[in-house]
Write a protein that holds these residues in place. Structure first.
Motif, PDB file in Angstrom:
ATOM      1  N   GLY A  95       0.766  -1.237   0.000  1.00  0.00           N
ATOM      2  CA  GLY A  95       0.000   0.000   0.000  1.00  0.00           C
ATOM      3  C   GLY A  95       0.797   1.287   0.000  1.00  0.00           C
ATOM      4  O   GLY A  95       0.320   2.298  -0.496  1.00  0.00           O
ATOM      5  N   LEU A  96       1.997   1.283   0.539  1.00  0.00           N
ATOM      6  CA  LEU A  96       2.775   2.516   0.650  1.00  0.00           C
ATOM      7  C   LEU A  96       3.454   2.845  -0.666  1.00  0.00           C
ATOM      8  O   LEU A  96       4.237   2.050  -1.188  1.00  0.00           O
ATOM      9  CB  LEU A  96       3.833   2.378   1.742  1.00  0.00           C
ATOM     10  N   ASP A  97       3.171   4.032  -1.194  1.00  0.00           N
ATOM     11  CA  ASP A  97       3.791   4.396  -2.460  1.00  0.00           C
ATOM     12  C   ASP A  97       5.178   4.986  -2.232  1.00  0.00           C
ATOM     13  O   ASP A  97       5.562   5.336  -1.120  1.00  0.00           O
ATOM     14  CB  ASP A  97       2.904   5.341  -3.275  1.00  0.00           C
ATOM     15  N   MET A  98       5.925   5.066  -3.316  1.00  0.00           N
ATOM     16  CA  MET A  98       7.325   5.488  -3.201  1.00  0.00           C
ATOM     17  C   MET A  98       7.475   6.974  -2.891  1.00  0.00           C
ATOM     18  O   MET A  98       8.490   7.390  -2.329  1.00  0.00           O
ATOM     19  CB  MET A  98       8.074   5.106  -4.478  1.00  0.00           C
ATOM     20  N   THR A  99       6.477   7.774  -3.229  1.00  0.00           N
ATOM     21  CA  THR A  99       6.525   9.195  -2.899  1.00  0.00           C
ATOM     22  C   THR A  99       6.511   9.393  -1.391  1.00  0.00           C
ATOM     23  O   THR A  99       7.302  10.179  -0.838  1.00  0.00           O
ATOM     24  CB  THR A  99       5.345   9.943  -3.540  1.00  0.00           C
ATOM     25  N   ALA A 100       5.622   8.672  -0.713  1.00  0.00           N
ATOM     26  CA  ALA A 100       5.559   8.764   0.749  1.00  0.00           C
ATOM     27  C   ALA A 100       6.840   8.238   1.383  1.00  0.00           C
ATOM     28  O   ALA A 100       7.395   8.860   2.307  1.00  0.00           O
ATOM     29  CB  ALA A 100       4.357   7.986   1.272  1.00  0.00           C
TER      30      ALA A 100
END
Length: 270
Positions: A95-100
């Protein structure tokens, strides 16, 4: 290569075990986990070096594998900000995207996002990977080697499609387990013992999957070859079509992908 795992749970165990079988050295692997039980198990099972906090772990490793729960990620990576050098960060957090992740890592951009699935626990996984543009070819190859230690890999260039990978292969084992569960229930209703039903169901699924994997023909053709007009298979498939089984599976995958997008927005919010 110096490799540091942040988190020592089931998937980290699977990856470390697979990596050692593929020739990685235990002396090159460190694990950070606050749990004493997890550290003891990892050290005893694999001979890797374990730490209770990032303070005692190697700085600027070649590879950092983020293997903590996504809800804990922001807090867990905070002590690593400014200590990564040119490390490639491999995230297996759903769920965690690379931007975050980049934001939480102080702007670090050498990030690879992965979506493995639970068959990785027995070396039979499939992992979708995508990377930020700043990840070099060598770093992509290193990440691929780590994930190939537990199964097959497929690279996805568009990160937005990782939610689709999650829907198909990440959540997919649950769909297959549901099908096995249904076959076992039918076997029980037909008078078979639990042991007989389990064997009939699991061996059928394994055999059909192996046949599909070895065949160059689409699954639809393989299905048609099993289905004689007016026969038993046709009777079953007609009922399943009436109940919307295929449509339900497709709709379920779409719901999983949509939920993945929703969770990504929630988990990545500051």
């Amino acid at each position: 290569m110096k490799i540091v795992f942040l988190g020592g749970g089931n998937m980290a165990n699977a990856l470390i075990g697979g990596m050692l079988k593929q020739g990685f050295a235990a002396s090159d692997i460190d694990v950070i986990d606050p749990g004493a039980e997890a550290r003891t198990k990892l050290a005893a099972s694999y001979g890797v070096t374990c730490h209770d906090s990032a303070a005692s772990a190697p700085a600027a490793p070649d590879i950092l594998v983020l293997a903590v729960k996504p809800q804990q990620m922001k807090e867990a990576v905070a002590p690593l900000v400014g200590k990564l050098g040119q490390a490639v960060v491999i995230s297996i957090a759903a769920g965690l995207d690379m931007t975050a992740l980049s934001r939480w890592l102080g702007g670090h951009r050498q990030i690879v996002r992965c979506m493995p699935n639970t068959p990785a626990l027995i070396g039979a996984g499939i992992t979708g990977l995508c990377a930020l543009p700043e990840v070099s070819a060598d770093q992509r190859a290193a990440a691929d080697r780590v994930l190939r230690a537990v199964g097959t890999t497929v690279w996805i260039e568009d990160e937005a499609k990782i939610d689709g990978v999650t829907a198909i292969s990440g959540s997919g084992p649950a769909y297959v387990f549901l099908f096995i569960e249904a076959l076992q229930q039918a076997a029980a209703d037909l008078g078979f013992t639990p042991e007989q039903g389990r064997l009939l169901a699991i061996e059928t699924v394994q055999g059909a999957a192996a046949l599909a994997a070895q065949s160059t023909e689409p699954a639809s053709i393989l299905r048609e070859r099993v289905t004689s007009k007016g026969g038993t298979t046709a009777a079953a498939l007609n009922v399943m079509a009436e109940r919307g089984v295929k449509e339900g599976i497709v709709a379920g995958c779409m719901a999983a992908a949509a939920r993945g997008q929703e969770l990504g927005k929630i988990l990545g919010a500051d």
